[in-house]
Write an enzyme that holds these catalytic residues in place. Structure first.
Site: not given
Ligand code: CAA
Length: 258
Positions: A65, A109, A112, A132
């Site tokens: 998400a 998400g 999921e 999360e």
């Molecule tokens: N939401 C918003 N933006 C996201 C995102 C997310 N879930 N995941 C990645 N992005 C964005 C980053 O902010 C970044 O944006 P900018 O270039 O503008 O800074 C871009 O995508 C590229 O991401 P990274 O620079 O972080 O890329 P990376 O290769 O270094 O890492 C990753 C990749 C490990 C997937 C890392 O991006 C990450 O950990 N993302 C978040 C994963 C996460 O926590 N997901 C759970 C979300 S909560 C949820 O989903 C609730 C639910 O149950 C519905």
């Protein structure tokens, strides 16, 4: 490439949906989920389509998400706004099979969303997880419910409580993934599976999907009864006559109700 958040195309009788927010690793915001729901339901209603494939990019199926979009939510925003349910549940209304073709990250998400699909095919680059807990929240789109059903309590607890990722091989061993293929084969493999399903008798396909899903929703005796009644009803279809005649005549079946 189009700037649409969800790209759609048809390949024969297969509807292909591609999440298209690559710069944000397909983070799932409201607009994307609205478009995805509309596109899935449109394919579901299209008599020319028998199955769907949902995919992302090479780097990410979806990284979860959209954290930026929800970071300032209050409890009331989430609750009264019906966060998640309002536009993530469309997939549950889709009756035709949906195959998730997962490469790269399928986190939060994204994992999921893959689990809401009927078959998950993974590239060897796929990484699954429910991170999360690292954000001070828990999964909100079914992760705590579908993951234990898919991989068992031990591994689900491990993933949900530590936020660690599992690779494609571990996901296949654990039962989350049906097949793992080299990344370059991913889309072809998923399209081949979907094409094969789309060539089957549609009533049988719909009933098979309903019956397997029923295994998660009801006690065994109810599920068996549901299966038996569906099984009986298929003897009322032309396709059952054709399928069995074709077998006995040693020729491929030509199903009418596709
Ligand atoms: N939401 C918003 N933006 C996201 C995102 C997310 N879930 N995941 C990645 N992005 C964005 C980053 O902010 C970044 O944006 P900018 O270039 O503008 O800074 C871009 O995508 C590229 O991401 P990274 O620079 O972080 O890329 P990376 O290769 O270094 O890492 C990753 C990749 C490990 C997937 C890392 O991006 C990450 O950990 N993302 C978040 C994963 C996460 O926590 N997901 C759970 C979300 S909560 C949820 O989903 C609730 C639910 O149950 C519905």
């Amino acid at each position: 490439m189009s700037d649409s958040l969800v790209l759609t195309e048809t390949r024969g009788r297969v509807g292909l949906l591609t999440l298209n927010r690559p710069k944000a690793l397909n983070a799932l915001n409201d607009e994307l989920m609205d478009r995805l729901g509309e596109a899935l339901l449109a394919f579901d209603a299209d008599p020319g389509i028998g199955a769907m494939v949902l995919t992302g990019s090479e780097k990410a199926f979806a990284a979860g998400a959209d954290i930026a979009a929800m970071k300032d939510y209050t409890h009331m925003d989430a609750f009264t706004g019906d966060f998640i349910t309002r536009n993530w549940e469309a997939l549950r209304r889709v009756r035709k099979p949906v195959i998730a073709a997962v490469a790269g990250y399928a986190l939060g998400g994204g994992c999921e969303l893959a689990m809401m699909c009927d078959i998950v095919i993974a590239a060897d680059t796929a990484r699954f997880g429910q991170p999360e807990i690292n954000l001070g929240i828990i999964p909100g789109a079914g992760g705590t419910q579908r993951l234990p059903r898919a991989v068992g309590k031990a591994k689900a607890m491990d993933l949900v409580l530590t936020g660690r990722r599992m690779d494609a091989a571990e996901a296949e061993r654990a039962g989350l993934v049906a097949r793992v293929v080299p990344a370059a084969r991913l889309l072809d493999e998923a399209l081949e599976v979907a094409t094969a399903i789309a060539g089957m008798s549609l009533p049988a396909v719909l009933m098979a999907k309903e019956a397997v899903n029923r295994a998660y929703e009801s006690p065994l005796s109810e599920g068996l009864l549901f299966e038996r009644r569906s099984f009986h009803s298929l003897f009322g279809t032309e396709d059952q006559k054709e399928g069995m005649a074709a077998f006995l005549e040693k020729r491929p079946p030509s199903f009418k109700n596709r």
